[in-house]
Design a protein around this motif. Structure first.
Motif, short mmCIF file in Angstrom:
data_model
loop_
_atom_site.label_atom_id
_atom_site.label_comp_id
_atom_site.label_asym_id
_atom_site.label_seq_id
_atom_site.Cartn_x
_atom_site.Cartn_y
_atom_site.Cartn_z
N UNK A 76 0.66 -1.42 -0.11
CA UNK A 76 0.07 0.09 -0.06
C UNK A 76 0.89 1.24 0.12
N UNK A 77 0.77 1.95 -1.04
CA UNK A 77 1.24 3.33 -1.17
C UNK A 77 1.06 4.26 0.00
N UNK A 78 0.11 4.01 0.63
CA UNK A 78 -0.36 5.26 1.67
C UNK A 78 0.54 4.84 2.88
N UNK A 79 0.94 3.75 3.13
CA UNK A 79 2.15 3.61 4.27
C UNK A 79 3.40 3.78 3.81
N UNK A 80 3.80 3.57 2.54
CA UNK A 80 5.23 4.16 2.30
C UNK A 80 5.10 5.51 2.28
N UNK A 81 4.22 6.06 1.81
CA UNK A 81 4.16 7.67 1.60
C UNK A 81 4.37 8.41 2.83
N UNK A 82 3.57 7.62 3.83
CA UNK A 82 3.63 8.38 5.27
C UNK A 82 4.90 8.39 5.99
N UNK A 83 5.65 7.19 5.68
CA UNK A 83 7.00 7.17 6.45
C UNK A 83 8.09 8.07 5.65
N UNK A 84 8.01 8.09 4.54
CA UNK A 84 8.79 8.79 3.58
C UNK A 84 8.36 10.30 3.95
N UNK A 85 7.37 10.80 3.83
CA UNK A 85 6.93 12.12 4.41
C UNK A 85 7.43 12.48 5.68
N UNK A 86 7.05 11.77 6.71
CA UNK A 86 7.61 11.99 8.05
C UNK A 86 9.15 12.06 7.95
N UNK A 87 9.80 11.25 7.32
CA UNK A 87 11.33 11.47 7.37
C UNK A 87 11.67 12.78 6.59
N UNK A 103 9.96 15.53 6.56
CA UNK A 103 9.66 16.82 7.22
C UNK A 103 10.43 16.92 8.46
N UNK A 104 10.79 15.78 9.01
CA UNK A 104 11.72 15.99 10.23
C UNK A 104 13.32 16.20 9.78
N UNK A 105 13.67 16.44 8.58
CA UNK A 105 14.76 17.04 7.98
C UNK A 105 14.69 18.24 7.18
N UNK A 106 13.61 18.96 7.37
CA UNK A 106 13.44 20.20 6.81
C UNK A 106 12.89 20.24 5.31
N UNK A 107 12.30 19.28 4.97
CA UNK A 107 11.87 18.91 3.59
C UNK A 107 10.37 19.00 3.40
N UNK A 108 9.82 19.51 2.43
CA UNK A 108 8.51 19.08 2.17
C UNK A 108 8.28 18.53 0.83
N UNK A 109 6.93 17.83 0.52
CA UNK A 109 6.79 17.10 -0.60
C UNK A 109 5.79 17.35 -1.39
N UNK A 149 10.30 16.50 -4.08
CA UNK A 149 10.95 16.79 -2.64
C UNK A 149 11.34 18.27 -2.86
N UNK A 150 10.73 18.91 -1.96
CA UNK A 150 11.16 20.43 -1.83
C UNK A 150 11.80 20.95 -0.67
N UNK A 151 12.89 21.73 -0.77
CA UNK A 151 13.46 22.24 0.48
C UNK A 151 12.56 23.23 1.16
N UNK A 152 12.39 23.04 2.40
CA UNK A 152 11.32 23.96 3.03
C UNK A 152 12.26 25.14 3.42
N UNK A 153 13.44 25.38 3.33
CA UNK A 153 14.13 26.59 3.44
C UNK A 153 14.29 27.52 2.10
N UNK A 154 13.91 26.73 1.02
CA UNK A 154 13.81 27.54 -0.27
C UNK A 154 12.44 28.20 -0.65
N UNK A 155 12.34 29.34 -0.43
CA UNK A 155 11.40 30.29 -0.50
C UNK A 155 10.71 30.05 -2.27
N UNK A 156 11.65 29.90 -2.99
CA UNK A 156 11.24 29.65 -4.41
C UNK A 156 10.66 28.25 -4.85
N UNK A 157 10.78 27.60 -3.73
CA UNK A 157 10.04 26.35 -3.99
C UNK A 157 10.63 25.22 -5.04
#
Length: 356
Positions: free
Chosen positions: A100-111, A113-119, A134-142
């Motif tokens: 199930x990709x929902x479980x896989x996506x959850x763990x990758x997203x959690x990782x 976010x904990x390292x200052x990325x958004x997706x 994957x997008x750096x949360x510190x990059x205002x340009x996205x």
């Protein structure tokens, strides 16, 4: 006299001013120290490309994904601007249809976010394949920092097994402990205790609609603890088995032990159960594993070992006390997410029958 009064006033005023000035510098210094501490705590240590790739791979491996199913994305043509050098990570992964990709996506997203990325996750409505940008949360340009593509592929299959646990000797523990175990959402079966003084245990198991089996031993006249002895009268044997079939019509099956003794008598007992529409199974169907202080760990190690040896279906007769069952309940997710499936006895036997 006036001069003395003036001197006192000037002195008091000067001391007050000095105290105010010292207090100001103290507060300012404390604020600076606090700000430095906060800034230090907020500072994010950037991860290297190798570290991110290693961590993502570890997540994938925990889901039973093989190394051979993962490859680096090579950008061509109009996508050459998105070169691998610009991305922290760029992978394409084949995944089996039962993941199930929902479980896989959850763990990758959690990782991430904990390292200052958004997706940003995109799912193909037809294939259910997903792409994680994957997008750096510190990059205002996205600006995009990486990409993960997960594609379902029916040619890949995780090396796992289907498992049934049968809890034995549950009447050794309190009725409240038993009820707590029976209310678990885990899939398993139980051996029904048959002593007359355990009627409340029987009632609780039946009331909660748990899948249950009954276990009996076959032995010689010298086997004191045997349920069916070779010198037992035929009428007594038949009457007892018929009574069991009437009183426990929902029993999934009978586990019969003692086949290594008098095989002819064992066969007679087995056939009598079958005549009364009760399925009979030998205790040899259960895998044996190292017992001891770490039952849950030993069980998991045996499951993985037996799977590597080519076993597709595994049955275990286990005696978990309440604490051990709780440990199993908390740890079993690690096996489930890597593809192992747990069933009660009836469900797994039906599944085996369909696969024949």
């Amino acid at each position: 006299m006036l001069n003395n009064e003036k001197a006192k006033i000037i002195l008091i005023t000067s001391l007050s001013a000095l105290i105010i000035i010292l207090f100001y510098f103290y507060v300012s210094s404390d604020d600076d120290s606090t700000n430095q501490t906060q800034n230090s705590e907020l500072r994010v240590v950037p991860l290297s490309n190798d570290k991110i790739a290693h961590d993502i791979d570890s997540i994938l491996f925990s889901f039973g994904i093989s190394k051979e199913w993962i490859k680096e994305i090579t950008f061509k043509g109009k996508d050459v601007k998105n070169s691998n050098e610009q991305f922290l990570i760029s992978k394409e992964v084949k995944i089996p249809i039962d993941l199930l990709t929902i479980d896989l996506n959850y763990e990758i997203t959690d990782y991430l976010r904990s390292n200052n990325f958004r997706n940003k996750v995109t799912e193909d409505p037809k294939t259910k394949n997903i792409v994680i940008n994957i997008i750096s949360a510190a990059d205002s340009a996205g600006k995009e920092a990486g990409i993960l593509k997960f594609n379902y592929d029916d040619s890949v299959k995780r090396k796992t097994a289907d498992i049934c646990l049968v809890l034995d000797s549950i009447d050794e523990y309190s009725l409240s402990d038993l009820e707590s175990m029976l209310n678990s959402t885990q899939e398993y079966s139980v051996i029904l205790p048959l002593r007359n003084d355990k009627a409340d245990y029987q009632s609780k198991i039946i009331e909660l609609k748990k899948d249950y089996l009954m276990k009996f031993s076959v032995g010689t006249e010298d086997d004191i603890d045997a349920d069916f002895k070779i010198d037992m009268k035929e009428s007594t044997l038949k009457s007892r088995i018929r009574s069991l079939s009437i009183n426990f019509p929902d029993v999934t099956g009978i586990i019969l032990t003692g086949n290594s003794g008098n095989q002819e008598f064992y066969k007679t007992v087995k056939e009598e159960f079958i005549k009364n529409n009760l399925m009979v199974y030998s205790d040899s169907m259960f895998s044996s594993y190292r017992d001891g202080d770490s039952k849950v760990t030993n069980l998991f190690e045996d499951i993985i070992s037996e799977t590597k040896n080519g076993k597709n279906f595994l049955f275990y007769d286990v005696n978990f006390n309440p604490d051990e069952f709780d440990a199993f309940d908390k740890a079993v997710y690690s096996l489930k997410k890597s593809g192992y499936r747990f069933f009660n006895f009836k469900e797994l036997m039906n599944l085996i029958g369909k696969n024949k």
